[in-house]
Design a protein around this motif. Structure first.
Motif, short mmCIF file in Angstrom:
data_model
loop_
_atom_site.label_atom_id
_atom_site.label_comp_id
_atom_site.label_asym_id
_atom_site.label_seq_id
_atom_site.Cartn_x
_atom_site.Cartn_y
_atom_site.Cartn_z
N GLY A 7 15.88 -2.59 -14.80
CA GLY A 7 15.47 -1.41 -14.23
C GLY A 7 14.56 -1.69 -13.02
N CYS A 8 13.82 -2.97 -13.08
CA CYS A 8 12.91 -3.29 -12.09
C CYS A 8 13.71 -3.87 -10.88
CB CYS A 8 12.10 -4.35 -12.46
SG CYS A 8 10.28 -3.52 -13.29
N LEU A 9 14.70 -4.43 -11.11
CA LEU A 9 15.78 -4.91 -10.01
C LEU A 9 16.29 -4.04 -9.36
CD1 LEU A 9 17.21 -7.67 -8.88
CD2 LEU A 9 19.10 -7.40 -10.68
N PHE A 10 16.75 -2.86 -10.04
CA PHE A 10 17.30 -1.74 -9.22
C PHE A 10 16.27 -0.96 -8.55
CE2 PHE A 10 21.09 -3.25 -11.21
CZ PHE A 10 22.21 -2.53 -10.59
N GLY A 11 15.12 -0.76 -9.25
CA GLY A 11 14.14 -0.10 -8.44
C GLY A 11 13.65 -0.73 -7.07
N ASP A 66 11.81 6.86 -2.48
CA ASP A 66 10.52 6.93 -3.16
C ASP A 66 10.81 6.76 -4.75
OD1 ASP A 66 8.32 8.06 -4.56
OD2 ASP A 66 8.42 10.20 -3.86
N VAL A 67 10.24 5.74 -5.23
CA VAL A 67 10.47 5.07 -6.59
C VAL A 67 9.56 5.03 -7.33
CG1 VAL A 67 11.59 3.21 -7.90
CG2 VAL A 67 12.32 3.55 -5.34
N THR A 68 9.59 5.41 -8.55
CA THR A 68 8.69 5.38 -9.60
C THR A 68 9.51 4.78 -10.98
OG1 THR A 68 7.83 7.65 -9.26
CG2 THR A 68 7.17 6.83 -11.40
N LEU A 69 8.83 3.57 -11.40
CA LEU A 69 9.17 2.90 -12.48
C LEU A 69 8.82 3.57 -13.65
CD1 LEU A 69 8.56 -0.85 -11.11
CD2 LEU A 69 10.75 0.53 -11.17
N ILE A 70 9.49 3.90 -14.74
CA ILE A 70 8.96 4.65 -15.97
C ILE A 70 9.27 3.73 -17.25
CG2 ILE A 70 9.30 6.78 -17.20
CD1 ILE A 70 10.48 7.80 -14.77
#
Length: 305
Positions: A12-16, A25-29
């Motif tokens: 998820g972090c790699l794609f974010g 505008d990205v939010t990691l959840i």
């Protein structure tokens, strides 16, 4: 686009990070509070072959995610999908698209229970990524991603997503035959992940063992037979080739199932090996090697109790 990454572990972090680099505008959840705290305090630390980056991407608990999002990329464990989406229901609007790049089979139907079929996309990614610690992700290796609307229809949003990922450094493309790509990845994972988890070793160790290589080959052949029985006419050789790449180019990568077993967490073996075994049985086929690995990993999970 306003994008939520639901399940912001290693992948998820790699794609974010890719969407962030492309200017979105990205939010990691996620629900891992120390991980979120580290990202919010110091930025996401991403270590790739290009170097180490520190990216100022906000990280939130599900209840704190603000929408509506244009896109929610679902990267949670498969058995958490419904609960995770329910946790951000307040941030899913009437135009929100959902994209699953999760492991295993059947993720499209889970997303279709949340938004209309025309807003569901699925895909497969063959990129390595490891969570090194709170706020720290490492991805050393090449790969690619494919995606497409899960149930057909207008691919405009899928194209926008693929373009954004490619612009952000993660090559992605549309594939109208996306379900073949998903089957291929599931079969690859069914062959490699349990073997890493059960031996507590990375793919390089498996490549040095003829017994391991023979087992991996057998699982691939069983999976391809099950896919063919369901009308998904994939070729076995590219999957065999990917297992070889895993054992050489990604020799030290810790497969997600290995990470889960080492951490004492439930694995996704039901959605991978279990799903293939059940799909084979639906068509009157057996997949004995795939089933044996499934059962052995379930025994590992039983130790958690």
């Amino acid at each position: 686009m306003k994008i939520g990454i639901l399940g912001s572990g290693a992948m998820g972090c790699l794609f974010g990070a890719a969407f962030h680099r492309a200017g979105h505008d990205v939010t990691l959840i996620d629900v891992n509070q120390p991980h979120l705290d580290a990202i919010n305090a110091h930025g996401l630390e991403l270590d790739t072959r290009a170097g180490v980056e520190h990216l100022p991407i906000p990280a939130r608990l599900p209840a704190d995610a603000t929408g509506p999002f244009d896109l929610v990329l679902v990267f949670t464990k498969t058995f958490h999908t419904e609960g995770a989406l329910a946790g951000i229901a307040h941030a899913i609007g009437e135009n929100t698209h959902l994209l699953s790049l999760q492991n295993g089979l059947g993720n499209d139907r889970k997303l279709a229970g949340v938004v209309s079929d025309d807003r569901v996309m699925v895909g497969a990614s063959m990129l390595p990524s490891d969570l090194e610690g709170p706020g720290k992700v490492r991805s050393h290796g090449e790969g690619y991603s494919k995606l497409y609307p899960a149930f057909g229809g207008d691919p405009a949003m899928a194209q926008a997503v693929a373009d954004a990922l490619t612009a952000g450094g993660l090559p992605a493309q549309l594939d109208p035959d996306i379900h073949a790509a998903i089957w291929s990845k599931a079969i690859f994972n069914a062959a490699m992940n349990p073997m890493c988890a059960l031996t507590r070793r990375t793919p390089g160790f498996l490549g040095a063992s003829e017994e391991a290589r023979a087992t991996i080959r057998a699982v691939v052949e069983e999976g391809v037979a099950a896919a063919h029985a369901h009308g998904v006419m994939i070729d076995a050789q590219p999957i065999h080739d990917l297992t070889q790449v895993s054992m050489t180019d990604h020799a030290d990568h810790e497969a997600s199932m290995l990470q889960d077993v080492k951490a004492g967490r439930r694995t996704e073996v039901d959605a991978i090996n279990g799903a293939i075994v059940k799909a084979a049985a639906e068509k009157g086929l057996s997949a004995p090697v795939t089933q044996t690995l499934w059962h052995l990993v379930k025994l590992e999970e039983a130790k958690l109790a």
